[in-house]
Design a protein around this motif. Structure first.
Motif, PDB file in Angstrom:
ATOM      1  N   ARG A 313      34.610 151.680 -13.397  1.00  0.00           N
ATOM      2  CA  ARG A 313      34.885 150.475 -12.617  1.00  0.00           C
ATOM      3  C   ARG A 313      34.792 149.245 -13.503  1.00  0.00           C
ATOM      4  O   ARG A 313      33.931 149.153 -14.389  1.00  0.00           O
ATOM      5  CB  ARG A 313      33.894 150.351 -11.460  1.00  0.00           C
ATOM      6  N   GLU A 314      35.670 148.282 -13.234  1.00  0.00           N
ATOM      7  CA  GLU A 314      35.660 147.004 -13.928  1.00  0.00           C
ATOM      8  C   GLU A 314      35.464 145.900 -12.889  1.00  0.00           C
ATOM      9  O   GLU A 314      35.094 146.168 -11.749  1.00  0.00           O
ATOM     10  CB  GLU A 314      36.975 146.822 -14.698  1.00  0.00           C
ATOM     11  N   GLU A 315      35.743 144.677 -13.263  1.00  0.00           N
ATOM     12  CA  GLU A 315      35.577 143.552 -12.345  1.00  0.00           C
ATOM     13  C   GLU A 315      36.711 143.512 -11.319  1.00  0.00           C
ATOM     14  O   GLU A 315      37.830 143.949 -11.581  1.00  0.00           O
ATOM     15  CB  GLU A 315      35.552 142.221 -13.114  1.00  0.00           C
ATOM     16  N   SER A 316      36.404 142.988 -10.157  1.00  0.00           N
ATOM     17  CA  SER A 316      37.394 142.653  -9.127  1.00  0.00           C
ATOM     18  C   SER A 316      38.246 143.835  -8.679  1.00  0.00           C
ATOM     19  O   SER A 316      39.422 143.680  -8.344  1.00  0.00           O
ATOM     20  CB  SER A 316      38.320 141.524  -9.630  1.00  0.00           C
ATOM     21  N   GLY A 317      37.664 145.040  -8.706  1.00  0.00           N
ATOM     22  CA  GLY A 317      38.392 146.206  -8.216  1.00  0.00           C
ATOM     23  C   GLY A 317      39.251 146.902  -9.232  1.00  0.00           C
ATOM     24  O   GLY A 317      39.907 147.908  -8.915  1.00  0.00           O
ATOM     25  N   SER A 318      39.289 146.399 -10.458  1.00  0.00           N
ATOM     26  CA  SER A 318      40.029 147.085 -11.516  1.00  0.00           C
ATOM     27  C   SER A 318      39.239 148.304 -11.983  1.00  0.00           C
ATOM     28  O   SER A 318      38.018 148.377 -11.822  1.00  0.00           O
ATOM     29  CB  SER A 318      40.271 146.147 -12.706  1.00  0.00           C
ATOM     30  N   PHE A 319      39.926 149.267 -12.578  1.00  0.00           N
ATOM     31  CA  PHE A 319      39.256 150.440 -13.142  1.00  0.00           C
ATOM     32  C   PHE A 319      40.203 151.144 -14.117  1.00  0.00           C
ATOM     33  O   PHE A 319      41.424 150.953 -14.060  1.00  0.00           O
ATOM     34  CB  PHE A 319      38.834 151.416 -12.032  1.00  0.00           C
ATOM     35  N   HIS A 320      39.615 151.920 -14.998  1.00  0.00           N
ATOM     36  CA  HIS A 320      40.428 152.782 -15.855  1.00  0.00           C
ATOM     37  C   HIS A 320      39.856 154.187 -15.832  1.00  0.00           C
ATOM     38  O   HIS A 320      38.702 154.396 -15.435  1.00  0.00           O
ATOM     39  CB  HIS A 320      40.515 152.241 -17.282  1.00  0.00           C
TER      40      HIS A 320
END
Length: 401
Positions: A313-320
């Motif tokens: 998970r990354e910030e603001s709902g982003s992910f890889h």
């Protein structure tokens, strides 16, 4: 007894061969007849021909140690999702395909109820920290596409001020070629189809969903299940719905299989051993409120098929997409819960105590970096690594019990 180690295969035009799958140590093949248009009947002849292709090595004249055990996916026509007048005819076709699959001995069928698009990513060649390539979902990039490239009516109202400002800056930096690449990444359509929607096609599909709320889409799912599940139960077929990916609304389209509450609604809509879940850690994982081991503990009896993939998970709902054992999903706890569920089923005398799982997606790495990958996320070596890690994790848990 371990879970059934499986592998998704896209057919004779897949870069990964059946021999590759054998060498990876998988047994179950996860496959679909992608050449048959959605809504048409899968005939016994078509199914048997593909079964023979998968399970018999014609070049050596010997059987392979492979079996087509899961259909992924017998796709649900958009008219069924939208509740249009022709849905009953299409549902009848779906029933006939189930009967033909059962006649050929295939008893696990995966599907999804995502409107228009399947899994959605903004970057298909994200530079992972170890030099491999991964898939990534960037919420800012998606907003930039939605507002400034697609120019969807009402899009600007669907994002908060921070995302909109970042999306504006992001879009200003894009070249024409980068805009085109972003659009193509997002509009991949149905996996295995090889098709990419145009902007105009996508706009027309979105327009057809105007007025269809989450509640209406749920009603249409329930109607579909009420018609299909009695037939599936009669055939001893396990029908399992795949979660939304990402697990939230995009492009103003409702998403109804994103949370544990959604999964409960799904299985409670039609109570049957044939109405179940495709448990996908990579689809449910981006939502930090989804307690994945807890979902297995509470809804494990309904899990008929498993996708194991990790995300960061990354910030603001982003992910890889991370390595299978390294990311925001605690894969150890998930696997431990799945092992417990399999053992409980065996103790209770269930014949389906060996749940099929596959390593979902995989990084493009090593020699695969030198190849043009036809099906993003489905190169050989990254999934080989994932399967080896997951196989070892399950074995370690079982030996430690």
């Amino acid at each position: 007894m371990s879970m059934i180690q499986s592998w998704r295969w896209y057919g004779p035009n897949d870069d990964v061969t059946l021999s590759d799958i054998e060498q990876a140590g998988a047994y179950g093949v996860v496959h679909a007849l992608h050449h048959i248009p959605v809504g048409q009947v899968w005939t016994v002849l078509e199914i048997e021909e593909r079964q023979k292709f998968i399970e018999w090595d014609a070049s050596k004249g010997v059987p392979r140690n492979l079996k087509w055990i899961v259909v992924e996916s017998l796709n649900v026509h958009e008219s069924i999702k939208k509740g249009l007048a022709d849905r009953d005819e299409l549902i009848d076709n779906y029933k006939e395909s189930l009967r033909n699959l059962a006649a050929c001995g295939i008893q696990v069928v995966c599907y999804n109820f995502m409107p228009v698009l399947d899994w959605t990513r903004t970057d298909l060649n994200f530079n992972y920290k170890d030099g491999s390539k991964a898939l990534r979902f960037d919420s800012v990039a998606l907003a930039a596409f939605d507002i400034f490239i697609l120019k969807r009516q009402g899009a600007v109202d669907d994002y908060d001020s921070d995302i909109k400002e970042k999306a504006k800056l992001y879009f200003k930096k894009l070249s024409a070629k980068e805009c085109d690449t972003l659009a193509k990444n997002i509009l991949q359509g149905v996996p295995g189809s090889g098709s990419v929607l145009t902007l105009d096609e996508f706009r027309s599909y979105l327009k057809l969903y105007e007025g269809i709320t989450k509640e209406k889409l749920r009603e249409n799912l329930k109607y579909f299940l009420q018609q299909i599940i009695p037939v599936a139960q009669e055939l001893n077929i396990k029908l399992c719905c795949h979660p939304d990916d990402p697990p939230h609304s995009i492009f103003g389209l409702p998403r109804i299989v994103s949370t544990e509450e959604d999964l409960n609604y799904l299985v409670e809509s039609v109570k049957s051993p044939s109405n179940g879940i495709t448990f996908c850690t990579g689809s449910l994982g981006p939502n930090p409120e989804n307690d994945l081991p807890g979902i297995v503990n509470r809804l494990g009896e309904y899990i008929h098929f498993v996708h194991l993939r990790n995300i960061q998970r990354e910030e603001s709902g982003s992910f890889h997409e991370a390595d299978h054992l390294d990311g925001s999903v605690d894969m150890y706890k998930v696997m431990r819960a799945l092992v417990k569920e399999c053992d409980k089923r065996k103790e209770n005398g269930r014949s389906d105590y060996r749940i099929p799982f596959r390593p979902d997606h995989g990084h493009q790495m090593l020699d695969d970096l030198n190849k043009k990958i036809k099906f993003h996320g489905y190169s050989a070596i990254g999934r080989l690594r994932g399967l080896a890690e997951l196989r070892g994790l399950e074995e370690g848990i079982r030996r430690n019990n």
